[in-house]
Design a protein around this motif. Structure first.
Motif, PDB file in Angstrom:
ATOM      1  N   ALA A  16      57.630  30.254 -10.012  1.00 19.47           N
ATOM      2  CA  ALA A  16      57.335  31.411  -9.249  1.00 19.47           C
ATOM      3  C   ALA A  16      55.851  31.519  -8.911  1.00 19.47           C
ATOM      4  O   ALA A  16      55.123  31.276  -9.966  1.00 19.47           O
ATOM      5  CB  ALA A  16      57.906  32.738  -9.706  1.00 19.47           C
ATOM      6  N   SER A  21      57.376  34.856  -5.756  1.00 15.75           N
ATOM      7  CA  SER A  21      58.114  34.316  -4.760  1.00 15.75           C
ATOM      8  C   SER A  21      58.341  32.855  -5.294  1.00 15.75           C
ATOM      9  O   SER A  21      57.527  32.398  -6.137  1.00 15.75           O
ATOM     10  CB  SER A  21      57.507  34.441  -3.507  1.00 15.75           C
ATOM     11  OG  SER A  21      58.244  33.566  -2.688  1.00 15.75           O
ATOM     12  N   TYR A  47      71.215  32.123 -19.714  1.00 13.95           N
ATOM     13  CA  TYR A  47      70.313  32.828 -18.627  1.00 13.95           C
ATOM     14  C   TYR A  47      69.843  34.113 -19.415  1.00 13.95           C
ATOM     15  O   TYR A  47      70.528  34.770 -20.336  1.00 13.95           O
ATOM     16  CB  TYR A  47      70.922  33.275 -17.470  1.00 13.95           C
ATOM     17  CG  TYR A  47      71.594  32.241 -16.545  1.00 13.95           C
ATOM     18  CD1 TYR A  47      70.842  31.040 -16.125  1.00 13.95           C
ATOM     19  CD2 TYR A  47      72.841  32.425 -16.152  1.00 13.95           C
ATOM     20  CE1 TYR A  47      71.128  30.144 -15.371  1.00 13.95           C
ATOM     21  CE2 TYR A  47      73.064  31.459 -15.111  1.00 13.95           C
ATOM     22  CZ  TYR A  47      72.740  30.307 -14.672  1.00 13.95           C
ATOM     23  OH  TYR A  47      72.987  29.260 -13.990  1.00 13.95           O
ATOM     24  N   ARG A  50      66.878  38.109 -15.576  1.00 15.06           N
ATOM     25  CA  ARG A  50      66.228  37.979 -14.182  1.00 15.06           C
ATOM     26  C   ARG A  50      67.024  36.495 -13.767  1.00 15.06           C
ATOM     27  O   ARG A  50      67.278  36.510 -12.535  1.00 15.06           O
ATOM     28  CB  ARG A  50      64.976  37.798 -14.444  1.00 15.06           C
ATOM     29  CG  ARG A  50      64.220  39.266 -14.642  1.00 15.06           C
ATOM     30  CD  ARG A  50      62.558  38.971 -14.448  1.00 15.06           C
ATOM     31  NE  ARG A  50      62.299  38.077 -15.323  1.00 15.06           N
ATOM     32  CZ  ARG A  50      61.531  38.305 -16.362  1.00 15.06           C
ATOM     33  NH1 ARG A  50      60.721  39.390 -16.392  1.00 15.06           N
ATOM     34  NH2 ARG A  50      61.043  37.567 -17.211  1.00 15.06           N
ATOM     35  N   MET A  51      67.103  35.437 -14.475  1.00 10.62           N
ATOM     36  CA  MET A  51      67.868  34.474 -14.148  1.00 10.62           C
ATOM     37  C   MET A  51      69.123  34.585 -13.540  1.00 10.62           C
ATOM     38  O   MET A  51      69.526  34.206 -12.730  1.00 10.62           O
ATOM     39  CB  MET A  51      67.667  33.134 -14.811  1.00 10.62           C
ATOM     40  CG  MET A  51      67.972  31.731 -14.398  1.00 10.62           C
ATOM     41  SD  MET A  51      67.180  31.525 -12.948  1.00 10.62           S
ATOM     42  CE  MET A  51      65.755  30.850 -13.492  1.00 10.62           C
ATOM     43  N   GLU A  53      70.477  37.394 -12.771  1.00  9.13           N
ATOM     44  CA  GLU A  53      70.342  38.147 -11.353  1.00  9.13           C
ATOM     45  C   GLU A  53      70.209  37.265 -10.268  1.00  9.13           C
ATOM     46  O   GLU A  53      70.631  37.546  -9.010  1.00  9.13           O
ATOM     47  CB  GLU A  53      69.625  39.238 -11.377  1.00  9.13           C
ATOM     48  CG  GLU A  53      70.254  40.461 -12.493  1.00  9.13           C
ATOM     49  CD  GLU A  53      69.022  41.364 -12.603  1.00  9.13           C
ATOM     50  OE1 GLU A  53      67.761  41.309 -12.366  1.00  9.13           O
ATOM     51  OE2 GLU A  53      69.502  42.586 -13.321  1.00  9.13           O
ATOM     52  N   THR A  54      69.372  36.203 -10.113  1.00 10.89           N
ATOM     53  CA  THR A  54      68.934  35.317  -9.240  1.00 10.89           C
ATOM     54  C   THR A  54      70.100  34.307  -9.059  1.00 10.89           C
ATOM     55  O   THR A  54      70.611  34.104  -7.837  1.00 10.89           O
ATOM     56  CB  THR A  54      67.983  34.410  -9.593  1.00 10.89           C
ATOM     57  OG1 THR A  54      66.596  35.444  -9.923  1.00 10.89           O
ATOM     58  CG2 THR A  54      67.639  33.516  -8.556  1.00 10.89           C
TER      59      THR A  54
END
Length: 187
Positions: A16, A21, A47, A50-51, A53-54
């Motif tokens: 990122a 982003s 995971y 954060r991963m 959730e992505t």
């Protein structure tokens, strides 16, 4: 089976950019098809919060008129087990998913050793813990032809890793797959 860290990264090594982003990392159809071919062998995804959730969007997409590579990846993702390591997540919104509050290296090694397919560890923060514990067997990076100048590093910045090149593949878009076997986790 192997514990595999896979990521899409900028040529200068970030997953990122400095704003968080990763829009620049969206794979084209050729690259996505190659990702799908590799991911078919994954039985479990590990995971961090954060991963997860992505990635959980894959539970809901791929059921309509999306391109074939999108539908295929969604099917692959939904068919695999998922383990989310988080002290703040108390519940999950996707099937075949469980939460572990602590990353326990011995439990992860046991999971990998008993898995029916490869185990994929997603996200550089969680992967760094696995690298430090000497658990990661393979690294597969899709290097995007862009330099973002900073952000979230794909690999731990405080750990030396000895790697052996196993595969390279250049795609028409300029993306390059590099796959390595981890020889020694370093220190």
């Amino acid at each position: 089976m192997s514990l595999v860290f896979s990521a899409i990264a900028s040529l200068d090594g970030y997953t990122a950019d400095t704003t968080g982003s990763f829009d620049w990392a969206a794979p084209d159809e050729e690259v996505h098809a190659a990702v799908n071919a590799r991911e078919r062998g994954v039985s479990t995804y590990l995971y961090g919060r954060r991963m997860y959730e992505t990635m959980r969007v894959w539970n809901d997409i791929g059921k309509g008129d999306e391109p074939t590579v999108i539908r295929e990846y969604a099917d692959i993702w939904r068919a695999a087990d998922k383990v989310v390591y988080s002290s703040t997540v108390t519940g999950v919104t996707t099937p075949r998913t469980r939460v572990e509050s602590v990353f326990d290296p011995a439990a992860v090694r046991a999971l990998v050793d008993s898995a029916s397919g490869d185990v994929s560890i997603g996200g550089p923060t969680l992967a760094a813990e696995a690298f430090r514990a000497g658990l990661v067997d393979e690294v597969a990076l899709l290097l995007v032809p862009i330099s973002v100048g900073g952000g979230t590093p794909a690999l731990p910045t405080d750990l030396m890793l000895q790697l052996e090149l196993r595969e390279t593949h250049a795609f028409a878009s300029g993306v390059v797959l590099v796959r390595y076997r981890v020889i020694a986790p370093g220190a």
